[in-house]
Scaffold this motif. Structure first.
Motif, PDB file in Angstrom:
ATOM      1  N   GLY A  98       3.420  12.176  -7.726  1.00 45.52           N
ATOM      2  CA  GLY A  98       2.177  11.432  -7.558  1.00 45.52           C
ATOM      3  C   GLY A  98       2.182  10.662  -6.246  1.00 45.52           C
ATOM      4  N   THR A  99       0.987  10.402  -5.723  1.00 47.97           N
ATOM      5  CA  THR A  99       0.832   9.664  -4.471  1.00 47.97           C
ATOM      6  C   THR A  99      -0.314   8.680  -4.607  1.00 47.97           C
ATOM      7  OG1 THR A  99       1.592  11.571  -3.198  1.00 47.97           O
ATOM      8  CG2 THR A  99       0.452   9.844  -1.988  1.00 47.97           C
ATOM      9  N   LYS A 100      -0.122   7.475  -4.116  1.00 50.10           N
ATOM     10  CA  LYS A 100      -1.197   6.482  -4.120  1.00 50.10           C
ATOM     11  C   LYS A 100      -0.948   5.478  -2.997  1.00 50.10           C
ATOM     12  CE  LYS A 100       0.811   3.067  -7.268  1.00 50.10           C
ATOM     13  NZ  LYS A 100       0.594   2.267  -8.492  1.00 50.10           N
ATOM     14  N   ARG A 101      -1.967   4.680  -2.718  1.00 45.06           N
ATOM     15  CA  ARG A 101      -1.834   3.626  -1.704  1.00 45.06           C
ATOM     16  C   ARG A 101      -1.345   2.348  -2.371  1.00 45.06           C
ATOM     17  NH1 ARG A 101      -3.899   4.795   3.222  1.00 45.06           N
ATOM     18  NH2 ARG A 101      -5.316   6.565   3.389  1.00 45.06           N
ATOM     19  N   ASN A 102      -0.380   1.694  -1.737  1.00 42.95           N
ATOM     20  CA  ASN A 102       0.123   0.435  -2.279  1.00 42.95           C
ATOM     21  C   ASN A 102      -0.763  -0.718  -1.836  1.00 42.95           C
ATOM     22  OD1 ASN A 102       0.816  -0.043   0.401  1.00 42.95           O
ATOM     23  ND2 ASN A 102       2.970   0.475   0.100  1.00 42.95           N
ATOM     24  N   SER A 103      -0.368  -1.924  -2.206  1.00 43.52           N
ATOM     25  CA  SER A 103      -1.183  -3.102  -1.894  1.00 43.52           C
ATOM     26  C   SER A 103      -1.299  -3.363  -0.394  1.00 43.52           C
ATOM     27  CB  SER A 103      -0.591  -4.340  -2.586  1.00 43.52           C
ATOM     28  OG  SER A 103       0.765  -4.530  -2.192  1.00 43.52           O
ATOM     29  N   GLN A 104      -0.363  -2.804   0.415  1.00 40.66           N
ATOM     30  CA  GLN A 104      -0.420  -2.976   1.873  1.00 40.66           C
ATOM     31  C   GLN A 104      -1.252  -1.876   2.555  1.00 40.66           C
ATOM     32  OE1 GLN A 104       2.715  -3.304   0.249  1.00 40.66           O
ATOM     33  NE2 GLN A 104       2.338  -5.503   0.220  1.00 40.66           N
ATOM     34  N   GLY A 105      -1.752  -0.917   1.770  1.00 39.09           N
ATOM     35  CA  GLY A 105      -2.573   0.138   2.330  1.00 39.09           C
ATOM     36  C   GLY A 105      -1.812   1.384   2.748  1.00 39.09           C
ATOM     37  N   TYR A 106      -0.494   1.427   2.498  1.00 42.70           N
ATOM     38  CA  TYR A 106       0.304   2.587   2.875  1.00 42.70           C
ATOM     39  C   TYR A 106       0.448   3.543   1.686  1.00 42.70           C
ATOM     40  CZ  TYR A 106       1.634  -0.314   6.861  1.00 42.70           C
ATOM     41  OH  TYR A 106       1.604  -1.101   7.991  1.00 42.70           O
ATOM     42  N   LYS A 107       0.523   4.831   1.981  1.00 48.14           N
ATOM     43  CA  LYS A 107       0.713   5.818   0.926  1.00 48.14           C
ATOM     44  C   LYS A 107       2.174   5.856   0.505  1.00 48.14           C
ATOM     45  CE  LYS A 107      -3.056   9.089   1.710  1.00 48.14           C
ATOM     46  NZ  LYS A 107      -3.402  10.518   1.977  1.00 48.14           N
ATOM     47  N   GLU A 108       2.385   5.914  -0.794  1.00 48.78           N
ATOM     48  CA  GLU A 108       3.745   6.052  -1.309  1.00 48.78           C
ATOM     49  C   GLU A 108       3.740   7.098  -2.420  1.00 48.78           C
ATOM     50  OE1 GLU A 108       3.570   2.290  -4.465  1.00 48.78           O
ATOM     51  OE2 GLU A 108       4.865   2.194  -2.690  1.00 48.78           O
ATOM     52  N   SER A 109       4.822   7.863  -2.506  1.00 51.30           N
ATOM     53  CA  SER A 109       4.925   8.937  -3.492  1.00 51.30           C
ATOM     54  C   SER A 109       6.108   8.685  -4.416  1.00 51.30           C
ATOM     55  CB  SER A 109       5.092  10.291  -2.788  1.00 51.30           C
ATOM     56  OG  SER A 109       3.986  10.565  -1.958  1.00 51.30           O
ATOM     57  N   TRP A 110       6.028   9.249  -5.615  1.00 46.87           N
ATOM     58  CA  TRP A 110       7.125   9.133  -6.569  1.00 46.87           C
ATOM     59  C   TRP A 110       7.144  10.392  -7.433  1.00 46.87           C
ATOM     60  CZ3 TRP A 110       2.338   7.338  -7.384  1.00 46.87           C
ATOM     61  CH2 TRP A 110       1.751   7.541  -8.643  1.00 46.87           C
ATOM     62  N   ARG A 111       8.295  10.644  -8.035  1.00 43.50           N
ATOM     63  CA  ARG A 111       8.462  11.788  -8.926  1.00 43.50           C
ATOM     64  C   ARG A 111       8.590  11.262 -10.349  1.00 43.50           C
ATOM     65  NH1 ARG A 111      13.918  14.682  -8.025  1.00 43.50           N
ATOM     66  NH2 ARG A 111      14.590  12.812  -9.114  1.00 43.50           N
ATOM     67  N   GLY A 112       7.709  11.701 -11.222  1.00 46.83           N
ATOM     68  CA  GLY A 112       7.783  11.214 -12.594  1.00 46.83           C
ATOM     69  C   GLY A 112       6.441  11.282 -13.297  1.00 46.83           C
ATOM     70  N   TYR A 113       6.000  10.118 -13.792  1.00 48.19           N
ATOM     71  CA  TYR A 113       4.818  10.056 -14.646  1.00 48.19           C
ATOM     72  C   TYR A 113       3.909   8.898 -14.217  1.00 48.19           C
ATOM     73  CZ  TYR A 113       7.905  12.903 -17.598  1.00 48.19           C
ATOM     74  OH  TYR A 113       8.755  13.875 -18.064  1.00 48.19           O
ATOM     75  N   LYS A 114       2.848   8.726 -14.979  1.00 46.52           N
ATOM     76  CA  LYS A 114       1.949   7.606 -14.771  1.00 46.52           C
ATOM     77  C   LYS A 114       1.587   7.031 -16.137  1.00 46.52           C
ATOM     78  CE  LYS A 114      -1.139   7.821 -11.451  1.00 46.52           C
ATOM     79  NZ  LYS A 114      -2.359   8.176 -10.670  1.00 46.52           N
ATOM     80  N   LEU A 115       1.699   5.705 -16.263  1.00 40.87           N
ATOM     81  CA  LEU A 115       1.398   5.029 -17.518  1.00 40.87           C
ATOM     82  C   LEU A 115       0.050   4.320 -17.396  1.00 40.87           C
ATOM     83  CD1 LEU A 115       2.685   4.334 -20.334  1.00 40.87           C
ATOM     84  CD2 LEU A 115       3.291   2.132 -19.334  1.00 40.87           C
ATOM     85  N   HIS A 116      -0.864   4.621 -18.309  1.00 38.41           N
ATOM     86  CA  HIS A 116      -2.203   4.035 -18.326  1.00 38.41           C
ATOM     87  C   HIS A 116      -2.280   3.062 -19.498  1.00 38.41           C
ATOM     88  CE1 HIS A 116      -3.583   7.443 -15.714  1.00 38.41           C
ATOM     89  NE2 HIS A 116      -2.594   8.044 -16.355  1.00 38.41           N
TER      90      HIS A 116
END
Length: 252
Positions: A98-116
């Motif tokens: 998954g990839t998303k923008r953090n609070s500083q506006g930079y894109k960061e990626s991770w391997r795993g899941y997403k909890l809603h």
């Protein structure tokens, strides 16, 4: 092998639902704050199945007598008429990137899941769902909304700009709630929230506190197990412990 058996039976979800029913069911909840957070896994990401793209639609008006195929129904539009269980059954639930923008506006990626999660004003998690990391936050909003509406009675849906979609507004109002969603500019100027909506929207910070506590204090940052069911149980144990801890704080 007790952990594997608990995961197979969905013990964590059953205990959490019982906690919600015994502690929150009879109360009127003011706001439900909805958010998703990254969960890093310890397994290889699953290769996504190839997706067949539909043929591009012709631009402009159709010629006289020409019949064009209607636009394909989106997942959000389909979820409006589906039950929560049917909508969740269509969502991908496996380890991927998954990839998303953090609070500083930079894109960061991770391997795993997403909890809603849906969280009330007292930082008590009412509904929780686990999906693939690459799934967009908005795809889980409608089924979560329906599940939470069955568990508690609440008034306002608070969501960030990722959930700014017409079907989400419609379902929220159909269920008797008032949606307050931050506008997604999509490169255009947007009308800011009304002052009274902006004040209520500040309550959404409770969802971020929930995510932070779950990771820092209740084990969501260090998932040591593999497999969707075991990862979900690990997270649900943290959710249950956080729920109990928050209830004790409220009582004291």
């Amino acid at each position: 092998r007790a952990f594997a058996e608990f995961a197979k039976q969905g013990l964590g979800d059953r205990v959490h639902e019982a906690l919600v029913e015994s502690c929150v069911k009879t109360q009127l909840v003011g706001h439900i704050s909805r958010d998703a957070t990254a969960i890093k896994g310890r397994e290889k990401p699953v290769a996504k199945p190839p997706v067949e793209k539909p043929a591009p639609r012709k631009k402009g008006r159709p010629r006289r007598g020409e019949v064009r195929e209607p636009k394909a129904e989106t997942r959000l539009e389909r979820q409006c008429r589906q039950s929560a269980a049917e909508a969740l059954a269509e969502l991908p639930v496996y380890c991927d990137v998954g990839t998303k923008r953090n609070s500083q506006g930079y894109k960061e990626s991770w391997r795993g899941y997403k909890l809603h999660a849906d969280v009330n004003d007292c930082c008590l998690p009412i509904s929780v769902e686990l999906t693939a990391a690459s799934l967009h936050d908005s795809q889980v909003a409608i089924p979560l909304m329906k599940i939470t509406s069955e568990r508690v009675t609440y008034l306002y849906d608070l969501m960030d700009a990722a959930y700014d979609a017409k079907p989400i507004y419609e379902v929220s109002r159909t269920l008797g709630h008032v949606p307050i969603i931050d506008k997604n500019s999509r490169g255009k100027d947007v009308i800011p929230m009304a002052p009274h909506e902006a004040v209520r929207y500040r309550e959404r910070s409770v969802a971020e506190r929930f995510n932070s506590r779950l990771k820092e204090e209740f084990g969501a940052r260090n998932v040591m197990v593999r497999g969707v069911k075991k990862v979900r149980l690990h997270l649900m144990f943290g959710v249950i412990a956080l729920f109990a801890d928050q209830v004790l704080k409220l009582i004291s």
